[in-house]
Design a protein around this motif. Structure first.
Motif, mmCIF file in Angstrom:
data_model
loop_
_atom_site.group_PDB
_atom_site.id
_atom_site.type_symbol
_atom_site.label_atom_id
_atom_site.label_comp_id
_atom_site.label_asym_id
_atom_site.label_seq_id
_atom_site.Cartn_x
_atom_site.Cartn_y
_atom_site.Cartn_z
ATOM 1 N N SER A 4 48.244 32.274 40.566
ATOM 2 C CA SER A 4 47.809 33.202 41.597
ATOM 3 C C SER A 4 46.390 33.654 41.277
ATOM 4 O O SER A 4 46.156 34.291 40.258
ATOM 5 N N PRO A 5 45.427 33.319 42.138
ATOM 6 C CA PRO A 5 44.042 33.675 41.836
ATOM 7 C C PRO A 5 43.811 35.189 41.866
ATOM 8 O O PRO A 5 44.484 35.917 42.603
ATOM 9 N N LYS A 8 41.369 36.765 46.363
ATOM 10 C CA LYS A 8 42.002 36.163 47.539
ATOM 11 C C LYS A 8 41.170 36.518 48.760
ATOM 12 O O LYS A 8 40.890 37.684 49.014
ATOM 13 N N PRO A 10 41.394 34.561 52.330
ATOM 14 C CA PRO A 10 41.716 33.458 53.242
ATOM 15 C C PRO A 10 40.799 33.450 54.467
ATOM 16 O O PRO A 10 40.485 34.498 55.025
ATOM 17 N N GLU A 31 39.864 43.491 40.401
ATOM 18 C CA GLU A 31 39.643 42.045 40.467
ATOM 19 C C GLU A 31 38.830 41.543 39.277
ATOM 20 O O GLU A 31 39.123 40.479 38.722
ATOM 21 N N ASP A 131 41.554 29.398 51.084
ATOM 22 C CA ASP A 131 41.332 30.608 50.300
ATOM 23 C C ASP A 131 39.974 30.504 49.601
ATOM 24 O O ASP A 131 39.848 29.861 48.561
ATOM 25 N N GLY A 133 38.379 32.813 48.144
ATOM 26 C CA GLY A 133 38.447 33.527 46.863
ATOM 27 C C GLY A 133 38.863 32.597 45.740
ATOM 28 O O GLY A 133 38.294 32.624 44.644
ATOM 29 N N ALA A 134 39.859 31.741 46.002
ATOM 30 C CA ALA A 134 40.305 30.771 44.995
ATOM 31 C C ALA A 134 39.213 29.743 44.708
ATOM 32 O O ALA A 134 39.041 29.313 43.564
ATOM 33 N N GLU A 137 36.744 31.447 42.450
ATOM 34 C CA GLU A 137 37.283 31.576 41.095
ATOM 35 C C GLU A 137 37.282 30.240 40.361
ATOM 36 O O GLU A 137 37.006 30.180 39.160
#
Length: 184
Positions: A4-5, A8, A10, A31, A131, A133-134, A137
């Motif tokens: 789970s990053p 997030k 999306p 975060e 996503d 955010g992913a 990361e």
């Protein structure tokens, strides 16, 4: 990295405008703490990313942008905290899982064709969201120095074995057996 990053964000890819959209991510304290924990860092002082997400070919999505971060790592030799700066460019393409562009090209003998100097294979996505955010990361993780060293440390920290002419070589355990050797 966790499944789970920590980040997030999306983004719907169904109706992207032709000029794309700009996505800006600034990590808050929670975060940044999760990023530090998930990536083996002492701290993440600052994390920001800005991406241009735009349509690519028929159903693909192109993500271009930049990640900037200030992190604290541990020196691999002294374990002292080290400040580091990450400034990573991102340029990647996503296609749906069923896209022909996601298939690995093979030559006539069944070998995979990879051009080391060419573009990377597109990443795949399922559904109607990516996503971002992913993605941020993942590129953040790739930009972290896996072996940070404090500046000014000598290359060889462990003492090197030196042989001086005054020191005798140790006697081999088989030296006493040498007289058993048959003489012709």
């Amino acid at each position: 990295m966790n499944d789970s990053p920590a980040l997030k964000f999306p983004v719907s890819v169904n109706n992207l405008p032709q000029k794309g959209i700009i996505v800006t991510i600034k990590a808050d304290e929670r975060e940044r703490g999760a990023l530090a924990r998930d990536h083996g860092l002492e701290a993440v002082k600052f994390f920001a990313a800005e991406f241009h997400v735009l349509p690519w070919k028929k159903q693909g999505v192109k993500v271009q942008g930049r990640i900037d971060a200030d992190i604290v790592q541990s020196c691999i030799a002294t374990l002292e905290p080290l400040d580091a700066r990450i400034a990573e460019k991102v340029d990647t393409v996503f296609v749906p899982e069923d896209s022909k562009l996601a298939r690995i090209r093979l030559d006539e003998s069944g070998e995979m064709l990879i051009d080391a100097e060419g573009p990377d294979m597109p990443e795949t996505f399922s559904g109607d969201h990516i996503d971002i955010g992913a993605v941020a990361e993942e590129f953040f993780d790739l930009a972290i120095d896996p072996y940070p060293r404090k500046p000014g440390l000598p290359e060889q920290i462990l003492p090197q074995e030196t042989v001086t002419p005054d020191v005798e070589k140790p006697v081999s355990p088989f030296a006493k057996l040498s007289h058993w050797k048959k003489k012709p």
